[in-house]
Design a protein around this motif. Structure first.
Motif, PDB file in Angstrom:
ATOM      1  N   TRP A  66       3.594   2.094 -11.595  1.00  0.00           N
ATOM      2  CA  TRP A  66       2.201   3.411 -10.993  1.00  0.00           C
ATOM      3  C   TRP A  66       1.631   1.754  -9.966  1.00  0.00           C
ATOM      4  N   MET A  67       1.635   0.270 -11.493  1.00  0.00           N
ATOM      5  CA  MET A  67       1.018  -0.171 -10.606  1.00  0.00           C
ATOM      6  C   MET A  67       1.751  -1.419  -9.725  1.00  0.00           C
ATOM      7  N   ARG A  68       2.929  -0.802  -9.901  1.00  0.00           N
ATOM      8  CA  ARG A  68       3.773  -1.754  -8.533  1.00  0.00           C
ATOM      9  C   ARG A  68       2.897  -0.361  -7.124  1.00  0.00           C
ATOM     10  N   GLY A  72       0.870  -1.663  -2.813  1.00  0.00           N
ATOM     11  CA  GLY A  72       1.670  -1.190  -1.332  1.00  0.00           C
ATOM     12  C   GLY A  72       0.320   0.048  -1.060  1.00  0.00           C
ATOM     13  N   TRP A  73      -0.760   0.055  -0.943  1.00  0.00           N
ATOM     14  CA  TRP A  73      -1.525   0.985  -1.161  1.00  0.00           C
ATOM     15  C   TRP A  73      -3.213   0.186   0.013  1.00  0.00           C
ATOM     16  N   SER A  74      -3.667   0.515   0.315  1.00  0.00           N
ATOM     17  CA  SER A  74      -4.674  -0.105   1.149  1.00  0.00           C
ATOM     18  C   SER A  74      -6.174   0.111  -0.156  1.00  0.00           C
ATOM     19  N   ALA A  75      -6.866  -0.751   0.300  1.00  0.00           N
ATOM     20  CA  ALA A  75      -7.659  -0.759   0.077  1.00  0.00           C
ATOM     21  C   ALA A  75      -8.150   0.435  -0.902  1.00  0.00           C
ATOM     22  N   ALA A  76      -8.711   1.818   0.157  1.00  0.00           N
ATOM     23  CA  ALA A  76      -9.892   2.667   0.127  1.00  0.00           C
ATOM     24  C   ALA A  76      -8.420   3.598  -0.729  1.00  0.00           C
ATOM     25  N   GLU A  77      -6.895   3.663  -0.764  1.00  0.00           N
ATOM     26  CA  GLU A  77      -6.508   4.151  -1.757  1.00  0.00           C
ATOM     27  C   GLU A  77      -6.897   3.813  -3.274  1.00  0.00           C
ATOM     28  N   ASN A  78      -6.745   2.080  -3.068  1.00  0.00           N
ATOM     29  CA  ASN A  78      -6.875   2.130  -4.659  1.00  0.00           C
ATOM     30  C   ASN A  78      -8.035   1.857  -4.867  1.00  0.00           C
ATOM     31  N   LEU A 136      -1.764 -10.033 -15.590  1.00  0.00           N
ATOM     32  CA  LEU A 136      -1.486  -9.985 -15.084  1.00  0.00           C
ATOM     33  C   LEU A 136      -2.124 -10.071 -13.267  1.00  0.00           C
ATOM     34  N   GLY A 137      -2.837 -10.880 -13.057  1.00  0.00           N
ATOM     35  CA  GLY A 137      -3.721 -10.773 -11.855  1.00  0.00           C
ATOM     36  C   GLY A 137      -4.998 -10.042 -11.669  1.00  0.00           C
ATOM     37  N   LEU A 138      -4.974  -9.172 -12.638  1.00  0.00           N
ATOM     38  CA  LEU A 138      -5.905  -8.008 -12.760  1.00  0.00           C
ATOM     39  C   LEU A 138      -7.045  -8.050 -13.511  1.00  0.00           C
ATOM     40  N   THR A 139      -8.324  -7.357 -13.566  1.00  0.00           N
ATOM     41  CA  THR A 139      -9.079  -7.407 -14.836  1.00  0.00           C
ATOM     42  C   THR A 139      -9.343  -6.207 -15.067  1.00  0.00           C
ATOM     43  N   PRO A 140      -9.601  -5.674 -16.348  1.00  0.00           N
ATOM     44  CA  PRO A 140     -10.397  -5.171 -16.739  1.00  0.00           C
ATOM     45  C   PRO A 140     -11.713  -4.001 -16.151  1.00  0.00           C
TER      46      PRO A 140
END
Length: 259
Positions: A66-68, A72-78, A136-140
């Motif tokens: 799901w994260m992978r 590839g999604w747009s900012a709006a989709e994310n 993972l280069g993300l934030t909670p």
């Protein structure tokens, strides 16, 4: 993906059932949890909801596939996807029924968010918690309001280091209420809580939960005190409140008591 049952005492049990993925979230599981907690929260026959996980872990957070795909999604989709996750957490956190979580195995990322949204949580000894997003280069970000509502500024360390912590530490932080030696002992803790919930008026329980959510961290002000006065006045006049007071004064038993 999400198993559901309801017993004769009004206890609904939801079980995350993706054991091959350590019950990691994907879009389908998020939708199922949102729907399940929303529906059960409005069901008169439900007195409490117990959330647990099948297999070796309670929940490993977000599914890697799901994260992978999200990369590839747009900012709006994310943003829309993250909003659906937040809506799911809010459905659990704001559910008018008491929510109990039983945690075991690995509880990672969004899995910690699930625990934070519970009213009561028990962890089996050996459970390992981790807010792993920065690795993972993300934030909670999405779970942070719920986690910080439960453990406060102490979240800063765990958000930044992404180090693992055990059940005893989770209890010291206030993330879980009890630590049980094994699954049977955890179920005994759940049974204890359910016994006490079964003695309480369902409407009063829902209103008391709302009090805890609405007033946490608020300064005592004239407006706050006026709000509390309105709320207790309203509860005294509803049928449930009148029945409870009358039963107490007559040494009787109100209709909602489960034996």
């Amino acid at each position: 993906m999400l198993d559901e049952s309801l017993d004769d005492y009004g206890t609904a049990r939801l079980t995350l059932n993706r054991p091959e993925r350590h019950n990691a979230f994907n879009a389908d599981l998020i939708a199922a949890l949102t729907e399940g907690f929303t529906r059960l929260g409005q069901a008169n026959e439900v007195r409490a909801i117990v959330l647990s996980g099948a297999g070796k872990s309670f929940s490993a957070g977000a599914d890697l596939d799901w994260m992978r795909a999200a990369a590839g999604w747009s900012a709006a989709e994310n943003e829309a996807d993250a909003t659906r996750l937040s809506d799911m957490l809010a459905a659990i956190n704001d559910c008018p029924k008491p929510v109990i979580v039983v945690a075991h195995g690995h509880v990672t990322g969004g899995g910690v968010g699930l625990v934070a949204c519970a009213d009561m949580a028990v962890a089996v000894d050996g459970t390992q918690f981790r807010l792993s997003e920065v690795r993972l280069g993300l934030t909670p970000a999405t779970i942070s309001p719920f986690v910080m509502a439960k453990i406060g500024a102490r979240a800063r360390r765990w958000f930044l280091t992404a180090e693992a912590f055990d059940a005893a530490t989770a209890q010291s932080l206030g993330l879980v209420d009890e630590v049980a030696i094994d699954a049977d002992a955890a179920e005994a803790v759940v049974a204890h809580w359910l016994t006490h919930i079964g003695q309480a008026a369902p409407g009063a329980v829902a209103d008391a939960k709302r009090l805890a959510l609405d007033f946490a961290g608020q300064a005592i002000s004239d407006e706050l005190r006026a709000d509390t006065a309105r709320r207790i006045a309203a509860r005294r006049t509803v049928a449930e409140g009148r029945e409870g007071i009358n039963a107490f004064l007559s040494k009787g038993k109100p209709s909602w008591v489960i034996e």
